[in-house]
Design an enzyme around this catalytic site. Structure first.
Site, PDB file in Angstrom:
ATOM      1  N   CYS A  85      84.301  77.280   4.328  1.00 23.48           N
ATOM      2  CA  CYS A  85      85.614  76.910   4.877  1.00 23.48           C
ATOM      3  C   CYS A  85      86.758  77.659   4.208  1.00 23.48           C
ATOM      4  CB  CYS A  85      85.857  75.414   4.707  1.00 23.48           C
ATOM      5  SG  CYS A  85      84.742  74.353   5.620  1.00 23.48           S
ATOM      6  N   HIS A  89      88.877  68.802   5.241  1.00 21.33           N
ATOM      7  CA  HIS A  89      87.877  69.002   6.296  1.00 21.33           C
ATOM      8  C   HIS A  89      86.831  67.905   6.194  1.00 21.33           C
ATOM      9  CE1 HIS A  89      84.866  70.512   8.925  1.00 21.33           C
ATOM     10  NE2 HIS A  89      84.060  70.956   7.971  1.00 21.33           N
ATOM     11  N   HIS A 137      83.569  65.593   8.390  1.00 20.42           N
ATOM     12  CA  HIS A 137      82.630  65.520   9.501  1.00 20.42           C
ATOM     13  C   HIS A 137      82.722  64.144  10.164  1.00 20.42           C
ATOM     14  CE1 HIS A 137      79.831  68.992   7.965  1.00 20.42           C
ATOM     15  NE2 HIS A 137      81.071  69.383   8.194  1.00 20.42           N
ATOM     16  N   GLU A 164     101.449  52.855  17.955  1.00 16.99           N
ATOM     17  CA  GLU A 164     102.320  52.794  16.782  1.00 16.99           C
ATOM     18  C   GLU A 164     101.921  53.783  15.692  1.00 16.99           C
ATOM     19  OE1 GLU A 164     105.509  51.295  14.406  1.00 16.99           O
ATOM     20  OE2 GLU A 164     105.065  51.210  16.560  1.00 16.99           O
TER      21      GLU A 164
END
Length: 208
Positions: free
Chosen positions: A79, A97, A99, A120
């Site tokens: 990543c 990040h 999953h 809201e």
């Protein structure tokens, strides 16, 4: 390693217990800027997130693009290019990040974008109010996370600065913000909205 490293480990452990970062999946990066210093702490690849230690983190000089600290026996996160793109194009202070199953499920129900309004919790997002529509782009998953970079760059180029997340189909979600505190708030609010959307779909309630 410093406060940022400790915080990444703490959050990864919390996210593990929320089923967001299980089986070594997911990751966090935090940026520290101090004077002329611009450094990113990045969770490694292949480490059980609930067991991660500060010394497991990679540390990168964002100005030079060089690693300042490389933990022995560990691999950089795939990543990393995505984290760096968020730092460069959005001047972000942190990227999360996960999953998240809510993100994965919504990616199977929505096409190019996830949209929701008149809830809201949307107020937690930057420059959004109750009547505004929150839009989160959805990109296609690839075999390797670093291969997502072109699609992420397209999102960062085409969407407004108020867009702070991208869903990766059948994979998870990336969320960024000006600080780790804001990034965490955005991530939690988005996951709440994704879960709510799934429940609304289950009961045939149209998304407003």
């Amino acid at each position: 390693m410093g406060e940022a490293a400790e915080l990444i480990c703490t959050l990864c452990k919390q996210f593990y217990h929320l089923n967001w970062c299980t089986g070594t999946g997911g990751g966090i990066s935090i940026r520290e800027r101090n004077g002329e210093s611009d450094v990113a702490y990045i969770a490694p690849s292949g480490v059980q997130k609930e067991l991660m230690r500060p010394e497991d983190l990679f540390v990168m000089d964002l100005i030079k693009g060089d690693y300042l600290s490389i933990p022995r026996g560990l691999k950089p996160s795939a990543c990393t290019p995505l984290f760096l793109a968020c730092y460069k194009k959005r001047n972000s202070g942190a990227v999360i990040h996960t999953h998240s199953q809510n993100a994965v499920m919504c990616s199977l129900l929505f096409d190019k974008e996830f949209k929701i309004s008149n809830i809201e919790q949307i107020k937690a997002m930057p420059n959004h109010g109750y009547y505004d529509t929150l839009t989160i782009p959805i990109i296609e998953n690839m075999a390797h996370e670093d291969e997502l970079i072109d699609q992420l760059n397209d999102v960062l180029d085409k969407y407004s600065q108020d867009t702070v997340a991208v869903i990766v189909r059948r994979h998870g979600i990336f969320v960024w913000g000006p600080s780790i505190e804001k990034c965490k708030i955005y991530n939690e609010a988005i996951d709440y909205l994704l879960e709510l959307a799934l429940k609304m779909h289950q009961y045939n309630i149209p998304l407003p």
